[in-house]
Scaffold this motif. Structure first.
Motif, PDB file in Angstrom:
ATOM      1  N   ALA A 181       0.979  -1.177   0.086  1.00 41.20           N
ATOM      2  CA  ALA A 181       0.099  -0.116  -0.023  1.00 41.20           C
ATOM      3  C   ALA A 181       0.733   1.193  -0.082  1.00 41.20           C
ATOM      4  O   ALA A 181       0.550   2.115  -0.479  1.00 41.20           O
ATOM      5  CB  ALA A 181      -0.968   0.086   1.070  1.00 41.20           C
ATOM      6  N   SER A 182       2.167   1.182   0.477  1.00 40.95           N
ATOM      7  CA  SER A 182       2.977   2.412   0.745  1.00 40.95           C
ATOM      8  C   SER A 182       3.465   2.761  -0.860  1.00 40.95           C
ATOM      9  O   SER A 182       3.797   3.780  -1.010  1.00 40.95           O
ATOM     10  CB  SER A 182       4.026   1.983   1.555  1.00 40.95           C
ATOM     11  OG  SER A 182       4.860   0.993   1.081  1.00 40.95           O
ATOM     12  N   ARG A 201      -6.456   3.517   1.230  1.00 41.50           N
ATOM     13  CA  ARG A 201      -5.038   3.580   1.243  1.00 41.50           C
ATOM     14  C   ARG A 201      -4.616   2.697   0.196  1.00 41.50           C
ATOM     15  O   ARG A 201      -3.607   2.797  -0.528  1.00 41.50           O
ATOM     16  CB  ARG A 201      -4.686   3.036   2.581  1.00 41.50           C
ATOM     17  CG  ARG A 201      -4.292   4.317   3.581  1.00 41.50           C
ATOM     18  CD  ARG A 201      -3.407   3.568   4.724  1.00 41.50           C
ATOM     19  NE  ARG A 201      -3.990   2.477   5.577  1.00 41.50           N
ATOM     20  CZ  ARG A 201      -4.745   2.665   6.591  1.00 41.50           C
ATOM     21  NH1 ARG A 201      -4.947   4.131   7.001  1.00 41.50           N
ATOM     22  NH2 ARG A 201      -5.487   1.747   7.314  1.00 41.50           N
ATOM     23  N   ARG A 202      -5.593   1.572  -0.252  1.00 43.39           N
ATOM     24  CA  ARG A 202      -5.047   0.785  -1.171  1.00 43.39           C
ATOM     25  C   ARG A 202      -5.693   0.537  -2.587  1.00 43.39           C
ATOM     26  O   ARG A 202      -5.276  -0.215  -3.432  1.00 43.39           O
ATOM     27  CB  ARG A 202      -5.384  -0.656  -0.225  1.00 43.39           C
ATOM     28  CG  ARG A 202      -4.655  -1.052   0.865  1.00 43.39           C
ATOM     29  CD  ARG A 202      -5.105  -2.345   1.465  1.00 43.39           C
ATOM     30  NE  ARG A 202      -5.277  -3.230   0.912  1.00 43.39           N
ATOM     31  CZ  ARG A 202      -6.545  -4.451   1.056  1.00 43.39           C
ATOM     32  NH1 ARG A 202      -7.281  -4.084   1.891  1.00 43.39           N
ATOM     33  NH2 ARG A 202      -6.564  -5.313   0.145  1.00 43.39           N
ATOM     34  N   GLU A 209     -11.041   3.305   5.686  1.00 44.19           N
ATOM     35  CA  GLU A 209      -9.541   3.950   5.601  1.00 44.19           C
ATOM     36  C   GLU A 209      -8.486   3.063   4.861  1.00 44.19           C
ATOM     37  O   GLU A 209      -7.860   3.340   4.287  1.00 44.19           O
ATOM     38  CB  GLU A 209      -9.110   4.341   7.228  1.00 44.19           C
ATOM     39  CG  GLU A 209      -9.906   5.339   7.668  1.00 44.19           C
ATOM     40  CD  GLU A 209      -9.771   5.867   8.917  1.00 44.19           C
ATOM     41  OE1 GLU A 209      -9.012   5.246   9.732  1.00 44.19           O
ATOM     42  OE2 GLU A 209     -10.043   6.986   9.398  1.00 44.19           O
ATOM     43  N   ASP A 210      -8.820   1.692   5.212  1.00 45.18           N
ATOM     44  CA  ASP A 210      -7.835   0.824   4.798  1.00 45.18           C
ATOM     45  C   ASP A 210      -8.245   0.563   3.095  1.00 45.18           C
ATOM     46  O   ASP A 210      -7.166   0.672   2.286  1.00 45.18           O
ATOM     47  CB  ASP A 210      -8.234  -0.730   5.066  1.00 45.18           C
ATOM     48  CG  ASP A 210      -7.614  -1.783   4.648  1.00 45.18           C
ATOM     49  OD1 ASP A 210      -6.237  -1.678   4.429  1.00 45.18           O
ATOM     50  OD2 ASP A 210      -8.022  -2.844   3.960  1.00 45.18           O
ATOM     51  N   ARG A 262       1.387   3.285  -3.505  1.00 45.35           N
ATOM     52  CA  ARG A 262       0.282   3.878  -4.029  1.00 45.35           C
ATOM     53  C   ARG A 262       0.689   4.969  -4.769  1.00 45.35           C
ATOM     54  O   ARG A 262       0.360   5.155  -5.919  1.00 45.35           O
ATOM     55  CB  ARG A 262      -0.890   4.422  -3.066  1.00 45.35           C
ATOM     56  CG  ARG A 262      -2.176   4.876  -3.896  1.00 45.35           C
ATOM     57  CD  ARG A 262      -3.242   5.259  -2.754  1.00 45.35           C
ATOM     58  NE  ARG A 262      -3.071   6.784  -2.629  1.00 45.35           N
ATOM     59  CZ  ARG A 262      -3.882   7.422  -2.303  1.00 45.35           C
ATOM     60  NH1 ARG A 262      -5.199   7.145  -2.202  1.00 45.35           N
ATOM     61  NH2 ARG A 262      -3.574   8.997  -2.328  1.00 45.35           N
TER      62      ARG A 262
END
Ligand SMILES: *Cc1c(COP(=O)(O)O)cnc(C)c1O
Length: 396
Positions: free
Chosen positions: A336-337, A382-383, A378-379, A339
């Motif tokens: 996810a980081s 982020r993804r 929120e998850d 993105r």
């Protein structure tokens, strides 16, 4: 694959691998979503211009409304100037009054929450589920059980003392939410069930068209939706009285008369112009074709991403036959980081990848609104990455 090539593939960054997979499908630059104007749009608009019926009345408005009834099996459809106008009208007809609360997903386009604000009511944000990306029916039921009491027929938030009048379920990215279960939760708590079906024209749940499960629903024909009128929308309802009220409210509440201007309440100028309806009629004639192309595009993405680790594609949930309005790629928690790096690389390469909407509960005007815990929203935010999804990309 030779071992040299394999080593090469392994050394590519995730951003490079995502860009390569998308490009395998799009074959070149591609916007997130483009309208597909290949039918009788020109002919119908020319007809409008020739007859002079461009504006507030005319045969194409009647025609798009009956076409929508045919497509959705909704007994009534009322064309409006936008999907947002349709949502506002739907909430007024659901009986939403100043000071009420309305349950809406935090993972949605801002119009869902704004329509609540236009009624001088307060959006109350609920979480979505992984499976459908729509409201989580199970968690909503448990939450309302804890939070509310019944007062007469009304469902009252014990913490704020306000009536929770309606719940708006949204069919995200063209996938049906868990619509039957959500309608049951609403019914159990005496809350009016409204559907934001702006993204789901052409999507059915167990064979029944989305937007026909609630008392009232809204569609959108904005330029980026599966069917467009330039800008526009519609209210769907099975209730004849509500349908009359919807027409009345969206046409400045003018009472019919051969020459007098008499308006019996504060109405809205929310009607769909005839020239826009003309475009929409031509578009609706192609809806089945658009859905087929977009479903094929979803399969093409599935093939293209089959070998890409660290990501997965959102596929239609059980029960839903989706229009795949937007194809959504989900990054794993571990990736996810990446993105923003993926978004930058893709957009640099001319591929219109976009994130999901910033959740409603982080927007400045909605920071203080009541809400449940929103971990899944929120998850997903982020993804999620939305992939280019125009119908033309799925054409054979
Ligand atoms: C597009 C959209 C709307 C609003 O439609 P407009 O026609 O742009 O006003 C409302 N809700 C959702 C979920 C949407 O995607």
């Amino acid at each position: 694959m030779s071992s040299a090539l394999a080593a090469d593939a392994a050394s590519l960054s995730l951003a490079d691998r995502v860009v390569a997979a998308v490009r395998r499908v799009t074959k070149g630059p591609a916007a997130l979503h483009e309208p597909d104007i290949a039918g009788k749009e020109w002919a119908y608009v020319k007809d409008c211009l020739n007859t002079g019926w461009v504006s507030s009345v005319g045969s194409y408005v009647d025609r798009i409304e009956s076409m929508l009834c045919a497509v959705t099996s909704s007994p009534h459809a009322i064309a409006t100037a936008s999907g947002t106008a349709a949502l506002h009208t739907a909430l007024l007809l659901a009986g939403v009054r100043p000071g009420d609360e309305v349950i809406v997903p935090s993972l949605t386009f801002v119009a869902t929450a704004n329509a609540v604000s236009y009624c001088h009511a307060i959006p109350h944000f609920a979480d979505c589920e992984d499976r459908t990306l729509g409201l989580n029916a199970g968690r909503l039921g448990v939450y309302l059980e804890e939070l509310t009491r019944r007062d007469g027929g009304a469902c009252v938030n014990k913490r704020t003392g306000r009536v929770i009048r309606a719940v708006v379920a949204m069919h995200a990215f063209g996938h049906s939410c868990d619509v039957e279960a959500l309608a049951q939760v609403a019914e159990r708590f005496g809350i009016v069930f409204v559907e934001d079906a702006a993204e789901s024209l052409g999507t059915t749940y167990k064979g029944r068209h989305t937007g026909t499960f609630g008392r009232i629903a809204a569609l959108s024909f904005n330029g980026n939706k599966i069917v467009t009128t330039g800008g526009g929308g519609a209210v769907l309802t099975s209730d004849a009285d509500l349908a009359c009220r919807a027409k009345h409210l969206t046409t400045t509440a003018k009472t019919p008369h051969r020459w007098e201007f008499f308006h019996d309440e504060v109405g809205f100028n929310y009607r769909l112009p005839n020239v826009s309806a003309a475009i929409g009629c031509a578009q609706l004639e192609k809806l089945d074709e658009f859905v087929a192309a977009k479903r094929r595009l979803a399969d093409l993405y599935t093939e293209a991403f089959a070998g890409v680790t660290g990501v997965s594609l959102v596929r239609e949930p059980e029960g839903s036959r989706s229009n795949y309005w937007l194809n959504v790629l989900l990054l794993d928690s571990a990736t996810a980081s990446q993105r923003n790096r993926i978004l930058a690389a893709a957009n640099d390469a001319g591929l219109g990848l976009r994130p999901a909407w910033q959740p409603m509960h982080v927007l400045p005007m909605y920071l203080d609104c009541p809400r449940m815990a929103l971990p899944t929203t929120e998850d997903i935010f982020r993804r999620a990455l939305c992939l280019p999804s125009s119908a033309r990309l799925g054409r054979r």
